[in-house]
Scaffold this motif. Structure first.
Motif, PDB file in Angstrom:
ATOM      1  N   LYS A  12      26.535  46.123  30.845  1.00  0.00           N
ATOM      2  CA  LYS A  12      27.387  45.545  31.898  1.00  0.00           C
ATOM      3  C   LYS A  12      28.341  46.607  32.432  1.00  0.00           C
ATOM      4  CE  LYS A  12      26.957  40.870  30.079  1.00  0.00           C
ATOM      5  NZ  LYS A  12      27.599  39.571  29.765  1.00  0.00           N
ATOM      6  N   VAL A  13      27.754  47.597  33.088  1.00  0.00           N
ATOM      7  CA  VAL A  13      28.479  48.818  33.426  1.00  0.00           C
ATOM      8  C   VAL A  13      29.686  48.567  34.330  1.00  0.00           C
ATOM      9  CG1 VAL A  13      26.986  49.385  35.401  1.00  0.00           C
ATOM     10  CG2 VAL A  13      28.170  51.216  34.154  1.00  0.00           C
ATOM     11  N   ARG A  14      29.620  47.586  35.209  1.00  0.00           N
ATOM     12  CA  ARG A  14      30.764  47.312  36.084  1.00  0.00           C
ATOM     13  C   ARG A  14      31.947  46.759  35.293  1.00  0.00           C
ATOM     14  NH1 ARG A  14      27.655  44.371  41.198  1.00  0.00           N
ATOM     15  NH2 ARG A  14      26.375  46.178  41.804  1.00  0.00           N
ATOM     16  N   ILE A  15      31.660  45.846  34.375  1.00  0.00           N
ATOM     17  CA  ILE A  15      32.727  45.313  33.516  1.00  0.00           C
ATOM     18  C   ILE A  15      33.254  46.418  32.608  1.00  0.00           C
ATOM     19  CG2 ILE A  15      33.255  43.656  31.683  1.00  0.00           C
ATOM     20  CD1 ILE A  15      31.175  41.796  32.906  1.00  0.00           C
ATOM     21  N   TRP A 172      45.959  37.039  33.802  1.00  0.00           N
ATOM     22  CA  TRP A 172      45.981  36.053  34.884  1.00  0.00           C
ATOM     23  C   TRP A 172      45.117  36.485  36.063  1.00  0.00           C
ATOM     24  CZ3 TRP A 172      47.363  31.277  34.123  1.00  0.00           C
ATOM     25  CH2 TRP A 172      48.215  30.992  33.062  1.00  0.00           C
ATOM     26  N   TRP A 173      44.905  37.773  36.257  1.00  0.00           N
ATOM     27  CA  TRP A 173      44.007  38.236  37.319  1.00  0.00           C
ATOM     28  C   TRP A 173      42.594  37.714  37.109  1.00  0.00           C
ATOM     29  CZ3 TRP A 173      39.876  41.530  36.016  1.00  0.00           C
ATOM     30  CH2 TRP A 173      39.064  41.901  37.085  1.00  0.00           C
ATOM     31  N   GLN A 174      42.159  37.632  35.864  1.00  0.00           N
ATOM     32  CA  GLN A 174      40.783  37.219  35.588  1.00  0.00           C
ATOM     33  C   GLN A 174      40.489  35.780  35.999  1.00  0.00           C
ATOM     34  OE1 GLN A 174      39.152  38.794  31.602  1.00  0.00           O
ATOM     35  NE2 GLN A 174      41.366  38.977  31.414  1.00  0.00           N
ATOM     36  N   LEU A 175      41.484  34.915  35.988  1.00  0.00           N
ATOM     37  CA  LEU A 175      41.232  33.496  36.220  1.00  0.00           C
ATOM     38  C   LEU A 175      40.763  33.204  37.649  1.00  0.00           C
ATOM     39  CD1 LEU A 175      43.976  31.837  34.004  1.00  0.00           C
ATOM     40  CD2 LEU A 175      41.621  32.432  33.443  1.00  0.00           C
ATOM     41  N   PRO A 176      41.504  33.610  38.684  1.00  0.00           N
ATOM     42  CA  PRO A 176      40.955  33.385  40.031  1.00  0.00           C
ATOM     43  C   PRO A 176      39.656  34.148  40.265  1.00  0.00           C
ATOM     44  CG  PRO A 176      42.972  34.718  40.126  1.00  0.00           C
ATOM     45  CD  PRO A 176      42.868  34.171  38.741  1.00  0.00           C
ATOM     46  N   HIS A 177      39.534  35.307  39.659  1.00  0.00           N
ATOM     47  CA  HIS A 177      38.302  36.096  39.753  1.00  0.00           C
ATOM     48  C   HIS A 177      37.100  35.292  39.253  1.00  0.00           C
ATOM     49  CE1 HIS A 177      35.795  39.753  39.523  1.00  0.00           C
ATOM     50  NE2 HIS A 177      35.401  39.293  38.342  1.00  0.00           N
ATOM     51  N   LEU A 245      46.294  39.226  51.680  1.00  0.00           N
ATOM     52  CA  LEU A 245      44.891  38.985  52.021  1.00  0.00           C
ATOM     53  C   LEU A 245      44.234  38.069  50.992  1.00  0.00           C
ATOM     54  CD1 LEU A 245      42.521  39.678  53.920  1.00  0.00           C
ATOM     55  CD2 LEU A 245      42.022  41.630  52.412  1.00  0.00           C
ATOM     56  N   PHE A 246      44.534  38.301  49.714  1.00  0.00           N
ATOM     57  CA  PHE A 246      43.996  37.489  48.621  1.00  0.00           C
ATOM     58  C   PHE A 246      44.404  36.022  48.793  1.00  0.00           C
ATOM     59  CE2 PHE A 246      43.963  36.696  43.798  1.00  0.00           C
ATOM     60  CZ  PHE A 246      42.584  36.618  43.748  1.00  0.00           C
ATOM     61  N   CYS A 247      45.672  35.811  49.078  1.00  0.00           N
ATOM     62  CA  CYS A 247      46.172  34.445  49.263  1.00  0.00           C
ATOM     63  C   CYS A 247      45.560  33.792  50.499  1.00  0.00           C
ATOM     64  CB  CYS A 247      47.698  34.448  49.375  1.00  0.00           C
ATOM     65  SG  CYS A 247      48.546  34.849  47.823  1.00  0.00           S
ATOM     66  N   TYR A 248      45.324  34.584  51.525  1.00  0.00           N
ATOM     67  CA  TYR A 248      44.690  34.046  52.734  1.00  0.00           C
ATOM     68  C   TYR A 248      43.291  33.540  52.428  1.00  0.00           C
ATOM     69  CZ  TYR A 248      42.376  33.975  57.291  1.00  0.00           C
ATOM     70  OH  TYR A 248      41.650  33.604  58.395  1.00  0.00           O
ATOM     71  N   TYR A 249      42.530  34.309  51.645  1.00  0.00           N
ATOM     72  CA  TYR A 249      41.175  33.875  51.283  1.00  0.00           C
ATOM     73  C   TYR A 249      41.214  32.621  50.395  1.00  0.00           C
ATOM     74  CZ  TYR A 249      39.316  38.265  53.146  1.00  0.00           C
ATOM     75  OH  TYR A 249      38.960  39.310  53.972  1.00  0.00           O
ATOM     76  N   ILE A 250      42.193  32.548  49.523  1.00  0.00           N
ATOM     77  CA  ILE A 250      42.334  31.344  48.691  1.00  0.00           C
ATOM     78  C   ILE A 250      42.701  30.146  49.556  1.00  0.00           C
ATOM     79  CG2 ILE A 250      43.762  30.273  46.895  1.00  0.00           C
ATOM     80  CD1 ILE A 250      43.771  33.027  45.507  1.00  0.00           C
ATOM     81  N   PHE A 251      43.564  30.368  50.545  1.00  0.00           N
ATOM     82  CA  PHE A 251      43.892  29.302  51.492  1.00  0.00           C
ATOM     83  C   PHE A 251      42.640  28.816  52.219  1.00  0.00           C
ATOM     84  CE2 PHE A 251      44.937  28.216  55.930  1.00  0.00           C
ATOM     85  CZ  PHE A 251      45.707  27.075  55.715  1.00  0.00           C
ATOM     86  N   LEU A 266      36.404  36.805  45.545  1.00  0.00           N
ATOM     87  CA  LEU A 266      35.842  37.707  44.538  1.00  0.00           C
ATOM     88  C   LEU A 266      35.960  39.156  44.982  1.00  0.00           C
ATOM     89  CD1 LEU A 266      34.254  38.211  41.922  1.00  0.00           C
ATOM     90  CD2 LEU A 266      32.153  37.867  43.240  1.00  0.00           C
ATOM     91  N   PHE A 267      35.571  39.441  46.219  1.00  0.00           N
ATOM     92  CA  PHE A 267      35.644  40.812  46.738  1.00  0.00           C
ATOM     93  C   PHE A 267      37.069  41.353  46.654  1.00  0.00           C
ATOM     94  CE2 PHE A 267      36.761  43.484  50.397  1.00  0.00           C
ATOM     95  CZ  PHE A 267      35.974  44.596  50.127  1.00  0.00           C
ATOM     96  N   CYS A 268      38.021  40.533  47.059  1.00  0.00           N
ATOM     97  CA  CYS A 268      39.420  40.961  47.046  1.00  0.00           C
ATOM     98  C   CYS A 268      39.906  41.180  45.616  1.00  0.00           C
ATOM     99  CB  CYS A 268      40.260  39.901  47.744  1.00  0.00           C
ATOM    100  SG  CYS A 268      41.831  40.494  48.375  1.00  0.00           S
ATOM    101  N   SER A 269      39.519  40.306  44.703  1.00  0.00           N
ATOM    102  CA  SER A 269      39.976  40.412  43.316  1.00  0.00           C
ATOM    103  C   SER A 269      39.460  41.681  42.651  1.00  0.00           C
ATOM    104  CB  SER A 269      39.541  39.179  42.520  1.00  0.00           C
ATOM    105  OG  SER A 269      38.143  39.176  42.285  1.00  0.00           O
ATOM    106  N   ILE A 270      38.259  42.106  43.014  1.00  0.00           N
ATOM    107  CA  ILE A 270      37.664  43.303  42.414  1.00  0.00           C
ATOM    108  C   ILE A 270      38.496  44.550  42.713  1.00  0.00           C
ATOM    109  CG2 ILE A 270      35.672  44.857  42.563  1.00  0.00           C
ATOM    110  CD1 ILE A 270      33.907  42.368  42.915  1.00  0.00           C
ATOM    111  N   LEU A 271      39.250  44.525  43.800  1.00  0.00           N
ATOM    112  CA  LEU A 271      40.043  45.691  44.202  1.00  0.00           C
ATOM    113  C   LEU A 271      41.275  45.902  43.324  1.00  0.00           C
ATOM    114  CD1 LEU A 271      39.960  45.240  48.089  1.00  0.00           C
ATOM    115  CD2 LEU A 271      38.497  46.715  46.685  1.00  0.00           C
ATOM    116  N   TYR A 272      41.746  44.855  42.667  1.00  0.00           N
ATOM    117  CA  TYR A 272      43.012  44.969  41.939  1.00  0.00           C
ATOM    118  C   TYR A 272      42.998  45.986  40.796  1.00  0.00           C
ATOM    119  CZ  TYR A 272      45.605  41.227  44.280  1.00  0.00           C
ATOM    120  OH  TYR A 272      46.310  40.476  45.198  1.00  0.00           O
ATOM    121  N   PRO A 273      42.036  45.946  39.842  1.00  0.00           N
ATOM    122  CA  PRO A 273      42.141  46.869  38.696  1.00  0.00           C
ATOM    123  C   PRO A 273      42.237  48.352  39.081  1.00  0.00           C
ATOM    124  CG  PRO A 273      40.580  45.128  38.208  1.00  0.00           C
ATOM    125  CD  PRO A 273      40.931  44.974  39.653  1.00  0.00           C
ATOM    126  N   PRO A 274      41.349  48.871  39.951  1.00  0.00           N
ATOM    127  CA  PRO A 274      41.505  50.290  40.288  1.00  0.00           C
ATOM    128  C   PRO A 274      42.768  50.580  41.082  1.00  0.00           C
ATOM    129  CG  PRO A 274      39.764  49.303  41.629  1.00  0.00           C
ATOM    130  CD  PRO A 274      40.128  48.304  40.580  1.00  0.00           C
TER     131      PRO A 274
END
Length: 286
Positions: A12-15, A172-177, A245-251, A266-274
């Motif tokens: 699971k190279v991405r994880i 907490w980042w993982q949950l919406p992801h 932007l993240f909140c807008y997509y959730i809205f 999902l796309f937006c959440s992936i940006l957070y860790p790096p």
């Protein structure tokens, strides 16, 4: 090249990449700039990478029956029997032995214990819970957030407020992801018998509520390093821009409950860790 792709799939190279990024952040926060050691960090990531890879691979063999029932996983190497179980277990054992040896020889016992705890919690606790309770998402987020502690404890033997906040950010980042992933794959999860909140959430109202709640808590923790003066505006401004932007997509999801909206989350959440790592490092250099 098929064997290379299969190996990358098994670990699971991405994880793995995301976990090692958080490890690097934990180390960076724990060590002072004069003591920063690239070689030390290399061995840390190598040892942990072996352990985390073995954990991911074991997850594959535990879920091979489930994977065969879902469209997005039915082509995995163990499902299609492109890799024999003998070769698989030899590889897992090699990864586990090398990872354990590196961490035992080069680092303190806490790092090794944490890494093995992550493996056990992920494979022995979280994975079976996916067929038992919808709480698996909240429980599985604990080992997912723990690599940052491995980086921290590689040089420190104490906890302070900052590392607790950073751990909480990644928890907490993982949950919406994962709520977004669960909505995208709700039919597959239903067919595989997995207990995900989205499976019984026909109108999407529960998913929307928990997306909003977990995102709110995540964003509170995300701002704390700034408000407690651990970081400055180089961290705060771009991450708040991303969060708008993240909140807008959730809205949008709350309004439309569509797969497209969940994909954007999902796309937006992936940006957070790096980006969290990048902006903390950049902020420290100013």
């Amino acid at each position: 090249m098929t064997i290379v792709r299969d190996i990358l799939d098994l670990i699971k190279v991405r994880i793995l990449f995301s976990a090692l990024l958080t490890t690097v952040l934990g180390y960076f926060l724990a060590v002072d700039s004069a003591s920063f050691d690239v070689l030390f960090l290399f061995w840390l990531c190598l040892g942990l990478g072996f352990i985390f890879s073995s954990a991911a691979a074991i997850n594959h063999v535990m879920e091979v029956g489930t994977d065969a029932l879902m469209d997005r996983t039915q082509n995995r190497p163990l499902v299609k029997k492109r890799i024999s179980l003998l070769s698989f277990w030899i590889g897992v054992l090699v990864l586990l032995l090398f990872g354990t040896a590196i961490l035992y020889i080069k680092f303190n016992l806490m790092v090794l214990v944490l890494s093995l705890f992550i493996l056990i919690f992920y494979d022995v606790v979280y994975t079976p819970l996916k067929k038992i309770t919808v709480l698996n998402t909240w429980i599985g987020a604990f080992p997912g957030a723990m690599p940052v502690l491995c980086g921290w404890f590689s040089v420190r033997d104490d906890l302070d407020f900052l590392i607790i906040v950073i751990f909480s950010i990644y928890y907490w980042w993982q949950l919406p992801h994962f709520f977004a992933i669960a909505w995208m794959n709700k039919e597959s999860y239903l067919n595989a018998g997995l207990k995900m909140m989205s499976v019984d959430d026909k109108g999407g109202h529960k998913t929307a509520f928990h997306l909003c709640l977990s995102t709110f808590i995540f964003l509170v923790f995300l701002t704390l390093p700034f408000f407690f003066n651990y970081v400055g505006y180089i961290y705060f401004i771009p991450l708040m821009g991303l969060s708008i932007l993240f909140c807008y997509y959730i809205f949008l999801f709350c309004i439309h409950k569509t797969v497209l909206a969940s994909k954007k989350i999902l796309f937006c959440s992936i940006l957070y860790p790096p980006l969290i790592l990048l902006f903390i490092v950049l902020d420290s250099l100013v």
